[in-house]
Design an enzyme around this catalytic site. Structure first.
Site, PDB file in Angstrom:
ATOM      1  N   LYS A   6      33.312  48.831  41.219  1.00  0.00           N
ATOM      2  CA  LYS A   6      33.087  49.354  42.578  1.00  0.00           C
ATOM      3  C   LYS A   6      34.094  48.760  43.564  1.00  0.00           C
ATOM      4  O   LYS A   6      34.691  49.474  44.359  1.00  0.00           O
ATOM      5  CB  LYS A   6      31.667  49.033  43.066  1.00  0.00           C
ATOM      6  CG  LYS A   6      30.562  49.624  42.219  1.00  0.00           C
ATOM      7  CD  LYS A   6      29.197  49.323  42.807  1.00  0.00           C
ATOM      8  CE  LYS A   6      28.828  47.844  42.801  1.00  0.00           C
ATOM      9  NZ  LYS A   6      28.560  47.275  41.473  1.00  0.00           N
ATOM     10  N   ARG A  47      33.549  33.861  40.117  1.00  0.00           N
ATOM     11  CA  ARG A  47      32.369  33.884  40.978  1.00  0.00           C
ATOM     12  C   ARG A  47      31.247  33.067  40.342  1.00  0.00           C
ATOM     13  O   ARG A  47      31.075  33.074  39.133  1.00  0.00           O
ATOM     14  CB  ARG A  47      31.915  35.330  41.165  1.00  0.00           C
ATOM     15  CG  ARG A  47      32.615  35.977  42.332  1.00  0.00           C
ATOM     16  CD  ARG A  47      32.344  37.426  42.414  1.00  0.00           C
ATOM     17  NE  ARG A  47      30.956  37.803  42.148  1.00  0.00           N
ATOM     18  CZ  ARG A  47      30.523  39.045  42.279  1.00  0.00           C
ATOM     19  NH1 ARG A  47      31.345  39.991  42.679  1.00  0.00           N
ATOM     20  NH2 ARG A  47      29.278  39.343  42.015  1.00  0.00           N
ATOM     21  N   ARG A  76      21.412  40.178  36.708  1.00  0.00           N
ATOM     22  CA  ARG A  76      21.980  41.191  37.606  1.00  0.00           C
ATOM     23  C   ARG A  76      21.912  42.571  36.968  1.00  0.00           C
ATOM     24  O   ARG A  76      21.643  43.573  37.628  1.00  0.00           O
ATOM     25  CB  ARG A  76      23.433  40.831  37.957  1.00  0.00           C
ATOM     26  CG  ARG A  76      23.510  39.731  39.012  1.00  0.00           C
ATOM     27  CD  ARG A  76      24.827  39.008  38.960  1.00  0.00           C
ATOM     28  NE  ARG A  76      25.969  39.837  39.255  1.00  0.00           N
ATOM     29  CZ  ARG A  76      27.214  39.569  38.829  1.00  0.00           C
ATOM     30  NH1 ARG A  76      27.440  38.506  38.083  1.00  0.00           N
ATOM     31  NH2 ARG A  76      28.192  40.349  39.159  1.00  0.00           N
TER      32      ARG A  76
END
Ligand code: ADP
Length: 218
Positions: free
Chosen positions: A16, A163, A174
């Site tokens: 994305k 991250r 997630r």
């Protein structure tokens, strides 16, 4: 592109962010990433960051009111007047309804939604291999798209960071949150006839070309 708001939908690791950057550049409208805004708040230890940190580290969604507030405020800024791209938002049906109310109140129509579909196997590789430049935000991947010098950005020499939530346990959580809370949005937007599904297993450039060509015509 006629729609005022473009939404990028997809699992974590679907690409994305990469696509949103490219589309934003192409059409000259801002990319609004709730994940980036939240990570920045965590780094700066603001009240928002402190409220969101534990959820993000656990791979769970931050409460709807919090993220809706972020989006409302950010999209009210001057650079969003001509339209914007939402990356990582909405992620729940309630967030999707919020977008509709927000656009309606501003006299705008329904958003256009791009759903990036990627196999679970590839998602895992993308997430575990991902590294982001601490200076310019460029995204690399140790398996597919490594920097020339390990750990250093090709563009500006910035340090590449993994991250905090790109570890196996958090990734699993997630993906679960995505399946349970976000995937129902596909049917929701199909029902509104505003969804374009794209094959996200391809190279980023090929996906971006398909998407920008489609958007230029719609
Ligand atoms: P990814 O899509 O790869 O999981 P993001 O950068 O979009 O990564 O989001 C990172 C984290 O930020 C999420 O796991 C979640 O905790 C929080 N977050 C981002 N966007 C939202 C949202 N729209 N609603 C709730 N939480 C969000």
């Amino acid at each position: 592109m006629r729609a005022h708001a473009l939404i990028l939908l997809g699992a974590p690791g679907a690409g994305k962010g990469t696509q949103a950057r490219e589309i934003a550049r192409h059409f000259g409208i801002p990319q609004i990433s709730t994940g980036d805004i939240l990570r920045d708040a965590v780094k700066r230890q603001t009240a928002l960051g402190l409220a969101a940190k534990a959820k993000m580290e656990a791979g769970e969604l931050v409460p709807d009111e919090v993220v809706c507030g972020i989006v409302e405020e950010r999209t009210n800024e001057a650079d969003c007047q001509k339209g914007f791209i939402l990356d990582g938002f909405p992620r729940t049906i309630s967030q999707a309804q919020f977008v509709e109310r927000m656009l309606g109140a501003r006299g705008k129509g329904l958003p256009l939604v791009i759903d990036i579909e990627v196999s679970e196997e590839l998602l895992l590789k993308r997430l575990t291999g991902r590294a982001t430049c601490s200076v310019c935000g460029e995204i690399y991947n140790i398996y597919f798209n490594p920097s020339k010098v390990e750990g250093i950005c090709d563009k500006d020499g910035g340090k590449l960071l993994h991250r905090a939530d790109d570890n196996e346990a958090t990734i699993r959580q997630r993906l679960e949150a995505y399946h349970e809370q976000t995937r129902p949005l596909i049917e929701y937007y199909q029902g509104q006839n505003v969804l374009l599904a794209v094959d996200g297993n391809k190279e980023p450039e090929a996906i971006a070309k398909g998407v920008t060509d489609f958007l230029s015509k719609s």
